[in-house]
Design a protein around this motif. Structure first.
Motif, PDB file in Angstrom:
ATOM      1  N   ALA A  75       0.801  -1.161  -0.004  1.00  0.00           N
ATOM      2  CA  ALA A  75      -0.275  -0.102  -0.173  1.00  0.00           C
ATOM      3  C   ALA A  75       0.915   1.300   0.198  1.00  0.00           C
ATOM      4  CB  ALA A  75      -0.981  -0.040   1.310  1.00  0.00           C
ATOM      5  N   GLY A 120      -3.522   2.526  -7.512  1.00  0.00           N
ATOM      6  CA  GLY A 120      -4.520   1.407  -7.940  1.00  0.00           C
ATOM      7  C   GLY A 120      -3.802   0.667  -9.337  1.00  0.00           C
ATOM      8  N   ASN A 131       0.601  -8.065 -12.572  1.00  0.00           N
ATOM      9  CA  ASN A 131       1.231  -7.986 -11.037  1.00  0.00           C
ATOM     10  C   ASN A 131       0.587  -9.069 -10.102  1.00  0.00           C
ATOM     11  OD1 ASN A 131       2.284  -5.601 -11.981  1.00  0.00           O
ATOM     12  ND2 ASN A 131       0.862  -4.327 -10.950  1.00  0.00           N
ATOM     13  N   GLY A 190       5.731 -10.754  -2.169  1.00  0.00           N
ATOM     14  CA  GLY A 190       4.755 -10.588  -0.815  1.00  0.00           C
ATOM     15  C   GLY A 190       3.438 -10.442  -0.722  1.00  0.00           C
ATOM     16  N   PHE A 191       2.798 -10.336  -1.849  1.00  0.00           N
ATOM     17  CA  PHE A 191       1.430 -10.151  -1.869  1.00  0.00           C
ATOM     18  C   PHE A 191       0.704 -11.335  -1.333  1.00  0.00           C
ATOM     19  CE2 PHE A 191      -2.295 -11.037  -4.436  1.00  0.00           C
ATOM     20  CZ  PHE A 191      -3.454 -10.228  -3.976  1.00  0.00           C
ATOM     21  N   THR A 200      -6.605   1.005  -3.745  1.00  0.00           N
ATOM     22  CA  THR A 200      -6.753  -0.340  -3.905  1.00  0.00           C
ATOM     23  C   THR A 200      -7.167  -0.783  -2.231  1.00  0.00           C
ATOM     24  OG1 THR A 200      -4.953  -0.725  -5.457  1.00  0.00           O
ATOM     25  CG2 THR A 200      -5.616  -2.821  -3.999  1.00  0.00           C
TER      26      THR A 200
HETATM   27  P1  ADP Z   1       6.429  -6.353  -4.686  1.00  0.00           P
HETATM   28  O1  ADP Z   1       5.871  -5.623  -3.823  1.00  0.00           O
HETATM   29  O2  ADP Z   1       7.887  -6.710  -4.184  1.00  0.00           O
HETATM   30  O3  ADP Z   1       6.685  -5.922  -6.151  1.00  0.00           O
HETATM   31  P2  ADP Z   1       4.357  -7.969  -4.263  1.00  0.00           P
HETATM   32  O4  ADP Z   1       4.140  -9.598  -4.605  1.00  0.00           O
HETATM   33  O5  ADP Z   1       3.994  -7.554  -2.727  1.00  0.00           O
HETATM   34  O6  ADP Z   1       5.824  -7.778  -4.890  1.00  0.00           O
HETATM   35  O7  ADP Z   1       3.334  -7.320  -5.322  1.00  0.00           O
HETATM   36  C1  ADP Z   1       3.300  -7.554  -6.484  1.00  0.00           C
HETATM   37  C2  ADP Z   1       2.598  -6.212  -7.429  1.00  0.00           C
HETATM   38  O8  ADP Z   1       1.518  -5.897  -7.144  1.00  0.00           O
HETATM   39  C3  ADP Z   1       3.393  -4.942  -6.864  1.00  0.00           C
HETATM   40  O9  ADP Z   1       4.638  -4.842  -7.427  1.00  0.00           O
HETATM   41  C4  ADP Z   1       2.431  -4.012  -7.324  1.00  0.00           C
HETATM   42  O10 ADP Z   1       2.700  -3.630  -8.797  1.00  0.00           O
HETATM   43  C5  ADP Z   1       1.023  -4.946  -7.228  1.00  0.00           C
HETATM   44  N1  ADP Z   1       0.515  -4.248  -5.871  1.00  0.00           N
HETATM   45  C6  ADP Z   1       0.356  -4.900  -4.871  1.00  0.00           C
HETATM   46  N2  ADP Z   1      -0.440  -4.286  -3.968  1.00  0.00           N
HETATM   47  C7  ADP Z   1      -0.907  -2.992  -4.775  1.00  0.00           C
HETATM   48  C8  ADP Z   1      -1.485  -1.892  -4.086  1.00  0.00           C
HETATM   49  N3  ADP Z   1      -2.257  -2.146  -2.883  1.00  0.00           N
HETATM   50  N4  ADP Z   1      -1.667  -1.044  -4.950  1.00  0.00           N
HETATM   51  C9  ADP Z   1      -1.059  -1.098  -6.307  1.00  0.00           C
HETATM   52  N5  ADP Z   1      -0.572  -2.080  -6.558  1.00  0.00           N
HETATM   53  C10 ADP Z   1      -0.400  -3.201  -6.020  1.00  0.00           C
END
Ligand code: ADP
Ligand code: MG
Length: 637
Positions: free
Chosen positions: A42, A86, A95, A132-133, A179
């Motif tokens: 975020a 977003g 992503n 991480g997501f 988001t």
């Molecule tokens: P990283 O943060 O290391 O890129 P993540 O798995 O945490 O890997 O997230 C993957 C991608 O998803 C992020 O690079 C971003 O592009 C997108 N993303 C995740 N959470 C958000 C958010 N809250 N708002 C916008 N994009 C997001």
């Protein structure tokens, strides 16, 4: 409903499905990290939005950027919301459906296996590898992402239960920019709707997030950032927490940190940390982390790799300056004069620190060096301006520290030079024992001259690049350029007297020169020369490198990488004092022994090659040894 509004189903990229399996079957208990990862995403989204609003001509309102955490006890849902950039439908697919960095999954799998004793402890690394997501599925059995990109009016809903698929559909109601991640919590994880628990987690991991975090309208992270505080007011715990925040790696203690601030010629604050382990050495490939770069507390870039030279790429941290422009592209930043001067100053401060660290805390420095020395020493070839300073920071094994884990520095070495010693000597090999067996070391041992022991070819490469230290040439013990200091008892003698004395001491047998000539004839082009040795005291022979030629180890490395690389011709030295050589010399008075002497010469050469770690012709050697055996056997009764 439009066609778009219908749910469309997608499959995760295969790696993600595997990752999700890994996460759902993991015994990993620290579910708190999910919150940290989602809050960090975020925060990234807010940074991106601010960057867009500063750099795009369009006026984007970047006030009131924030993260809101809303737990709902009744429905067991935790909602983490930001009003950042977003995502469009396409971005959702890219992503949240694919792994950006190849190799991440492999590494996590490895980390999990390696951490067996502490089952999967290293899943905590997840945030470092761009995935991480997906930790969301450690907390939730269903994850909903509702998002609207700042570039469009349409909102999208992404949904998955963490099996192989996810769906995307258009949201028909109006959606605010940014988001929302809605976690439908797994059974038994109600604690993640408890405000007290959430507050604890947010304080623990997210205090340093540079945007306001609200938990049910309460502002959680309203402390000033520690890097602008005076050093003596920051506690060890705060430093540790900040390190954890930067690295997403709980429980790891940095080896050291450096808190800098300066006002002129430009203003900046910085905290730099040295991690306790070198991930590059663990096999994850070259580190691509950088420093957080801020201008007046506002994040400009979160992985800047240009502020520090490559050979310091293991450092993590933050640099915050009021003199950096906020609204320039990353490329333009590198051309910025202040930025470039800042590079120099920060590098100098790090080297200053390493200087005093290496002197004041030798043991910890050694630990640091064993972990990061292989990266640091790259600076010798890359950073000409700081080469002398870096040379002092190098550490090597030495014949004077055999049997200890101690490594010594070039200044240490120079402080022990013998009278008249004008060179720094080193010997290389695959391990210290192999190096110590090198016959080239005999004379050094007998005269108690110190020799650096190198067991990593890269060290030799670095030293041959450095060439000299403190005006002393650095030479390999098998080099023809070797000069030994005069013996103490010779100091008062003239050159001629010395040569006489040496010859007498060597007790050169009659016909020795014939032996040299015969062996050279037998070896032909295989060697450059066969000559009397002044460096051997026990062994019969050794190989040395001709003047100005590359060292044996370097040649071996080259040969491994380029098969048609030809080894340079070496010099075979014979020790006239060795019993075998004396015996051969006396046989040389009789011409009928020439053939035998030449066979022995071939074998001595093969032996010397083996001792130097080179491979002689095995077939020839076997045949020759067999004929020697036959001769011996025939002489027996
Ligand atoms: P990283 O943060 O290391 O890129 P993540 O798995 O945490 O890997 O997230 C993957 C991608 O998803 C992020 O690079 C971003 O592009 C997108 N993303 C995740 N959470 C958000 C958010 N809250 N708002 C916008 N994009 C997001
Ligand atoms: Mg992330």
């Amino acid at each position: 409903m439009t066609a778009q509004a219908e749910k469309q189903q997608y499959s995760f990229q295969a790696e993600i499905s595997q990752l999700l399996q890994l996460l759902s079957h993991s015994l990993y208990q620290n579910r708190e990290i999910t919150i940290r990862e989602l809050v960090s995403n975020a925060s990234d989204a807010l940074d991106k939005f601010r960057y867009v609003s500063l750099t795009s001509g369009q006026k984007q309102d970047a006030d009131d950027l924030k993260i809101t955490i809303d737990p709902d006890k009744e429905s067991k849902v935790l909602n983490i919301r930001d009003n950042g950039v977003g995502m469009t439908r396409e971005e959702l697919v890219n992503n949240l459906g694919t792994i950006a960095r190849s190799g991440s999954l492999e590494f996590l799998k490895k980390a999990q296996k390696a951490g067996d004793k502490d089952k999967a402890a290293d899943l905590s690394l997840i945030g470092q590898f761009g995935v991480g997501f997906y930790s969301a599925f450690m907390l939730a059995d269903r994850v909903e992402v509702v998002t609207r990109s700042y570039t469009e009016e349409t909102g999208w809903r992404w949904e998955s239960t963490g099996d192989g698929n996810y769906t995307i559909s258009e949201v028909t109601e109006p959606v605010e920019r940014g988001t929302s991640i809605r976690l439908h919590l797994k059974d038994g994880l109600d604690e993640f709707t408890e405000p007290v628990r959430l507050k604890y987690i947010l304080r623990k991991y997210s205090t340093f997030v540079p945007h306001s975090i609200y938990l049910e309208a309460e502002h959680i992270n309203n402390q000033p950032p520690i890097w602008v505080e005076p050093k003596n007011t920051v506690t060890e715990e705060q430093y540790l927490n900040f390190f954890e925040y930067l690295t997403h790696y709980p429980g790891q203690k940095p080896l050291w940190h450096l808190h800098l601030s300066a006002d002129s010629p430009f203003q900046f604050y910085s905290i730099l940390y040295c991690p306790d382990a070198n991930l590059e050495k663990m096999g994850f490939g070259r580190s691509d982390h950088g420093l957080h770069l801020c201008a007046k507390r506002i994040l400009v870039q979160n992985d800047n790799r240009d502020l520090l030279p490559d050979y310091l790429r293991f450092l993590r941290g933050i640099v915050d300056s009021a003199d950096l422009p906020l609204n320039v592209s990353r490329e333009a930043l590198q051309d910025n004069t202040v930025f470039r001067k800042m590079q120099k100053v920060i590098t100098k401060k790090v080297l200053d620190h390493l200087d005093s660290f290496s002197e004041e805390n030798k043991e910890s420095y050694l630990k640091f060096y064993k972990e990061f020395g292989s990266t640091l020493r790259e600076g010798i070839t890359a950073d000409f301006d700081n080469r002398d300073r870096l040379a002092k920071l190098l550490r090597f094994g030495s014949t004077h520290s055999i049997g200890t884990s101690e490594l010594i520095s070039l200044p240490d070495y120079c402080s022990r030079l013998q009278e008249g010693q004008e060179q720094i000597y080193y010997a290389c090999g695959t391990d210290p024992d192999a190096v110590l067996r090198d016959p080239n070391l005999e004379v050094f041992r007998s005269r108690n001259l110190e020799v650096l022991i190198l067991t990593d070819p890269a060290d030799e490469f670095i030293l041959s690049h450095l060439r000299e230290f403190d005006k002393k040439d650095i030479v390999s013990v098998d080099s023809a350029d070797l000069h030994l200091p005069p013996k103490a008892e010779d100091a008062s003698k003239s050159e001629e007297e010395k040569a006489e004395a040496e010859k007498a001491a060597q007790n050169v047998p009659e016909n020795f020169d014939t032996v040299l000539r015969l062996i050279k004839e037998a070896l032909g082009d295989q060697v450059q020369e066969v000559r009397r040795s002044e460096r051997l005291t026990e062994s019969a022979c050794c190989l040395v490198n001709a003047q100005g030629s590359m060292s044996t180890t370097l040649q071996k490395v080259l040969r491994m990488n380029t098969p048609d690389f030809e080894m340079q011709k070496m010099i075979l030295e014979l020790n006239p004092n060795a019993e075998l050589v004396q015996r051969l010399s006396s046989l040389a008075s009789n011409e009928s022994n020439y053939r035998f002497i030449q066979d022995c010469g071939q074998q001595l050469h093969a032996n010397a090659m083996v001792m130097a770690g080179l491979a002689p012709n095995g077939n020839e050697m076997a045949a020759r040894l067999q004929s020697f055996m036959l001769e011996l056997a025939s002489a027996k009764k």
